[in-house]
Design a protein around this motif. Structure first.
Motif, PDB file in Angstrom:
ATOM      1  N   ALA A  19     -25.878 -46.627 -67.187  1.00 18.52           N
ATOM      2  CA  ALA A  19     -25.701 -47.897 -67.882  1.00 18.52           C
ATOM      3  C   ALA A  19     -26.930 -48.276 -68.701  1.00 18.52           C
ATOM      4  N   VAL A  26     -22.280 -50.973 -70.373  1.00 21.11           N
ATOM      5  CA  VAL A  26     -22.131 -51.184 -68.933  1.00 21.11           C
ATOM      6  C   VAL A  26     -20.654 -51.193 -68.551  1.00 21.11           C
ATOM      7  N   VAL A  29     -19.343 -47.587 -68.447  1.00 15.50           N
ATOM      8  CA  VAL A  29     -19.870 -46.860 -67.283  1.00 15.50           C
ATOM      9  C   VAL A  29     -19.155 -47.326 -66.023  1.00 15.50           C
ATOM     10  N   ALA A  37     -17.568 -54.198 -63.757  1.00 18.53           N
ATOM     11  CA  ALA A  37     -18.802 -54.282 -64.542  1.00 18.53           C
ATOM     12  C   ALA A  37     -19.760 -55.319 -63.958  1.00 18.53           C
TER      13      ALA A  37
END
Length: 122
Positions: A19, A26, A29, A37
């Motif tokens: 990230a 983010v 990922v 998140a």
């Protein structure tokens, strides 16, 4: 309801690294690894604060004994009194198992108390 999946410290660190990579998202990922998140942001913040630790299903947080008492009418040593409408001084007192006692007047910012607690946990 989906059962909880506990991530190892290594997994968390891997996701955080991905990230934080240049140009990384983010959200992407997190989605790739099947986590929210917001949770990844929490782990990133915990790592920055030095409190990211491995947890297992069997691990439980350490609890401290807490005793609530009446407010004193005199300020604790070496602190400025913060008297309320009643004239009583409000403070937080932390007593450690080794007998160390820490008192903080209510005027101490919450961030400072959080730093103190993080240092004591080390």
């Amino acid at each position: 309801m989906v059962p909880r999946h506990f991530r190892s410290l290594a997994e968390k660190l891997k996701m955080i690294g991905e990230a934080r990579a240049s140009g990384a998202s983010v959200a992407e990922v997190a989605r790739k690894h099947g986590v929210n998140a917001n949770l990844l942001f929490v782990w990133m913040r915990q790592q920055e604060q030095g409190v990211l630790v491995a947890r297992t299903r069997r691990s439980r947080p350490k609890l401290l004994a807490v005793r609530v008492g009446a407010a004193v009418t005199e300020p604790p040593a070496r602190t400025e009194p913060m008297s309320g409408a009643t004239g009583r001084v409000e403070y937080v007192e932390i007593s450690l198992p080794d007998g160390t006692c820490i008192r903080a007047a209510s005027a101490v910012p919450m961030e400072r108390l959080e730093q103190l607690v993080r240092l004591l946990r080390r």
